[in-house]
Design a protein around this motif. Structure first.
Motif, PDB file in Angstrom:
ATOM      1  N   PHE A  23      -1.395 -20.704 -17.842  1.00 30.33           N
ATOM      2  CA  PHE A  23      -2.771 -20.793 -17.381  1.00 30.33           C
ATOM      3  C   PHE A  23      -3.173 -22.260 -17.397  1.00 30.33           C
ATOM      4  CE2 PHE A  23      -2.712 -16.694 -19.830  1.00 30.33           C
ATOM      5  CZ  PHE A  23      -2.651 -15.886 -18.707  1.00 30.33           C
ATOM      6  N   SER A  24      -4.375 -22.560 -16.876  1.00 29.53           N
ATOM      7  CA  SER A  24      -4.867 -23.931 -16.933  1.00 29.53           C
ATOM      8  C   SER A  24      -6.356 -23.952 -17.155  1.00 29.53           C
ATOM      9  CB  SER A  24      -4.544 -24.675 -15.631  1.00 29.53           C
ATOM     10  OG  SER A  24      -5.225 -24.070 -14.569  1.00 29.53           O
ATOM     11  N   TYR A  99      -3.875 -22.803 -20.553  1.00 24.13           N
ATOM     12  CA  TYR A  99      -4.641 -21.584 -20.841  1.00 24.13           C
ATOM     13  C   TYR A  99      -5.762 -21.469 -19.824  1.00 24.13           C
ATOM     14  CZ  TYR A  99      -7.994 -24.909 -22.759  1.00 24.13           C
ATOM     15  OH  TYR A  99      -8.874 -25.946 -22.910  1.00 24.13           O
ATOM     16  N   SER A 100      -6.394 -20.315 -19.789  1.00 20.84           N
ATOM     17  CA  SER A 100      -7.576 -20.146 -18.947  1.00 20.84           C
ATOM     18  C   SER A 100      -8.599 -19.318 -19.692  1.00 20.84           C
ATOM     19  CB  SER A 100      -7.228 -19.465 -17.614  1.00 20.84           C
ATOM     20  OG  SER A 100      -6.880 -18.118 -17.810  1.00 20.84           O
ATOM     21  N   LEU A 101      -9.863 -19.593 -19.420  1.00 21.83           N
ATOM     22  CA  LEU A 101     -10.965 -18.796 -19.952  1.00 21.83           C
ATOM     23  C   LEU A 101     -11.702 -18.191 -18.767  1.00 21.83           C
ATOM     24  CD1 LEU A 101     -12.336 -21.156 -22.759  1.00 21.83           C
ATOM     25  CD2 LEU A 101     -11.088 -19.000 -23.067  1.00 21.83           C
ATOM     26  N   LEU A 102     -11.731 -16.885 -18.720  1.00 21.79           N
ATOM     27  CA  LEU A 102     -12.419 -16.198 -17.645  1.00 21.79           C
ATOM     28  C   LEU A 102     -13.917 -16.109 -17.953  1.00 21.79           C
ATOM     29  CD1 LEU A 102      -9.857 -13.321 -16.941  1.00 21.79           C
ATOM     30  CD2 LEU A 102      -9.948 -15.627 -15.952  1.00 21.79           C
ATOM     31  N   ALA A 103     -14.671 -15.529 -17.034  1.00 20.14           N
ATOM     32  CA  ALA A 103     -16.111 -15.379 -17.219  1.00 20.14           C
ATOM     33  C   ALA A 103     -16.408 -14.487 -18.418  1.00 20.14           C
ATOM     34  CB  ALA A 103     -16.728 -14.781 -15.960  1.00 20.14           C
ATOM     35  N   ASN A 108      -7.902 -12.231 -19.910  1.00 19.39           N
ATOM     36  CA  ASN A 108      -6.558 -12.221 -19.353  1.00 19.39           C
ATOM     37  C   ASN A 108      -5.735 -11.068 -19.919  1.00 19.39           C
ATOM     38  OD1 ASN A 108      -6.540 -14.790 -17.760  1.00 19.39           O
ATOM     39  ND2 ASN A 108      -6.997 -15.676 -19.770  1.00 19.39           N
ATOM     40  N   ASN A 109      -5.927 -10.784 -21.202  1.00 18.17           N
ATOM     41  CA  ASN A 109      -5.167  -9.733 -21.868  1.00 18.17           C
ATOM     42  C   ASN A 109      -5.823  -8.380 -21.605  1.00 18.17           C
ATOM     43  OD1 ASN A 109      -4.460  -7.839 -24.083  1.00 18.17           O
ATOM     44  ND2 ASN A 109      -3.234  -9.561 -24.803  1.00 18.17           N
ATOM     45  N   PRO A 110      -5.125  -7.448 -20.955  1.00 15.19           N
ATOM     46  CA  PRO A 110      -5.749  -6.161 -20.605  1.00 15.19           C
ATOM     47  C   PRO A 110      -6.152  -5.328 -21.811  1.00 15.19           C
ATOM     48  CG  PRO A 110      -3.387  -6.115 -20.151  1.00 15.19           C
ATOM     49  CD  PRO A 110      -3.726  -7.539 -20.466  1.00 15.19           C
ATOM     50  N   ASP A 111      -5.435  -5.469 -22.922  1.00 17.03           N
ATOM     51  CA  ASP A 111      -5.809  -4.709 -24.124  1.00 17.03           C
ATOM     52  C   ASP A 111      -7.081  -5.266 -24.758  1.00 17.03           C
ATOM     53  OD1 ASP A 111      -3.817  -2.697 -24.160  1.00 17.03           O
ATOM     54  OD2 ASP A 111      -2.358  -4.164 -24.837  1.00 17.03           O
ATOM     55  N   ILE A 112      -7.241  -6.581 -24.747  1.00 17.98           N
ATOM     56  CA  ILE A 112      -8.487  -7.160 -25.233  1.00 17.98           C
ATOM     57  C   ILE A 112      -9.628  -6.774 -24.293  1.00 17.98           C
ATOM     58  CG2 ILE A 112      -9.728  -9.319 -25.633  1.00 17.98           C
ATOM     59  CD1 ILE A 112      -7.243 -10.496 -26.817  1.00 17.98           C
ATOM     60  N   GLN A 113      -9.354  -6.731 -22.996  1.00 14.44           N
ATOM     61  CA  GLN A 113     -10.370  -6.269 -22.045  1.00 14.44           C
ATOM     62  C   GLN A 113     -10.800  -4.848 -22.373  1.00 14.44           C
ATOM     63  OE1 GLN A 113     -11.712  -8.061 -19.054  1.00 14.44           O
ATOM     64  NE2 GLN A 113     -13.173  -6.474 -19.683  1.00 14.44           N
ATOM     65  N   LYS A 114      -9.829  -3.999 -22.692  1.00 12.04           N
ATOM     66  CA  LYS A 114     -10.140  -2.615 -23.032  1.00 12.04           C
ATOM     67  C   LYS A 114     -10.984  -2.536 -24.305  1.00 12.04           C
ATOM     68  CE  LYS A 114      -6.773   0.091 -22.174  1.00 12.04           C
ATOM     69  NZ  LYS A 114      -5.477   0.822 -22.256  1.00 12.04           N
ATOM     70  N   LEU A 115     -10.636  -3.367 -25.282  1.00 13.03           N
ATOM     71  CA  LEU A 115     -11.424  -3.406 -26.509  1.00 13.03           C
ATOM     72  C   LEU A 115     -12.857  -3.825 -26.218  1.00 13.03           C
ATOM     73  CD1 LEU A 115      -9.532  -5.009 -29.551  1.00 13.03           C
ATOM     74  CD2 LEU A 115     -10.640  -2.774 -29.413  1.00 13.03           C
ATOM     75  N   TYR A 116     -13.029  -4.858 -25.434  1.00 11.12           N
ATOM     76  CA  TYR A 116     -14.369  -5.327 -25.092  1.00 11.12           C
ATOM     77  C   TYR A 116     -15.179  -4.209 -24.441  1.00 11.12           C
ATOM     78  CZ  TYR A 116     -18.158  -7.768 -22.695  1.00 11.12           C
ATOM     79  OH  TYR A 116     -19.397  -8.139 -22.246  1.00 11.12           O
ATOM     80  N   ASP A 117     -14.583  -3.540 -23.475  1.00 12.99           N
ATOM     81  CA  ASP A 117     -15.289  -2.464 -22.777  1.00 12.99           C
ATOM     82  C   ASP A 117     -15.697  -1.353 -23.735  1.00 12.99           C
ATOM     83  OD1 ASP A 117     -14.908  -3.887 -20.434  1.00 12.99           O
ATOM     84  OD2 ASP A 117     -13.150  -2.718 -19.814  1.00 12.99           O
TER      85      ASP A 117
END
Length: 209
Positions: A23-24, A99-103, A108-117
């Motif tokens: 990532f960048s 690395y990258s930081l999304l909004a 980037n990590n789908p499992d962390i996305q799932k946790l957030y949701d």
């Protein structure tokens, strides 16, 4: 909260390889990491990328729930989570790790996305559940940092992760205190009961890098 425990298990087993992708991102944090340390291993690189997203999980979740419920703990601790992210970014920049930081709310990590949701959905039901989410995130953070500390010999990474873990212990105490003041109790989801009790029964700590 058993669903969160299952997602967390998947995170630790499968999450790190997903974050080894290139990532960048640019950051102008002026802090300087310790120059006298060993090189990072591939596992160290992955741990830094993983914890960057996990600290972002805390910041983004607290931002959302703080705006929703106007609870002081979320408003105050989200600022600390940003400083945790900045501390990790210093090391990523020092070692030239992309690395990258999304909004906000995107990972980037789908499992962390799932946790957030899941955290957002659960914490949006009422204030009691929102505070439980806060304690849950700090509970998870302390354990993950402990696992990475056990696995690394890099002095700069150890210094940063120990500071982050200290902060998370203070955050856990703050959330649990608010939970108890509201007449509820918190049961640890990731820490052992012994480790959790030792943290809760100790006083607030002074944490510094």
């Amino acid at each position: 909260m058993k669903l969160f425990r299952q997602i967390r298990s998947n995170l630790f087993i499968f999450g790190l390889p997903l974050l080894l992708a290139v990532f960048s991102c640019n950051n102008d944090d002026s802090s300087v990491a310790d120059q006298e340390n060993t090189n990072l291993t591939n596992d160290d690189n992955a741990a830094l990328l993983f914890m960057l997203e996990e600290e972002k999980l805390a910041r983004d979740t607290y931002t959302y729930l703080g705006d929703l419920w106007n609870i002081n703990q979320f408003s105050n601790i989200k600022k600390s989570e940003q400083s945790h992210m900045n501390a990790i970014i210093v090391l990523l920049d020092q070692y030239d790790i992309s690395y990258s930081l999304l909004a906000y709310g995107e990972f980037n990590n789908p499992d962390i996305q799932k946790l957030y949701d899941q955290f957002i959905e659960y914490g949006s039901e009422n204030k009691a559940k929102a505070l439980e989410v806060g304690a849950n995130i700090e509970d998870l953070d302390i354990l993950d940092l402990a696992n990475y500390l056990d696995a690394t010999t890099n002095s700069a990474m150890i210094k940063v992760f120990e500071s982050l873990q200290c902060g998370s212990r203070n955050h856990l105490r703050s959330f649990v205190s608010a939970i108890e003041l509201s007449g509820n109790t918190y049961e640890p989801q990731f820490l052992t009961q012994g480790d959790y009790s030792a943290i809760i029964n100790d006083s607030q700590e002074q944490c510094g890098r």
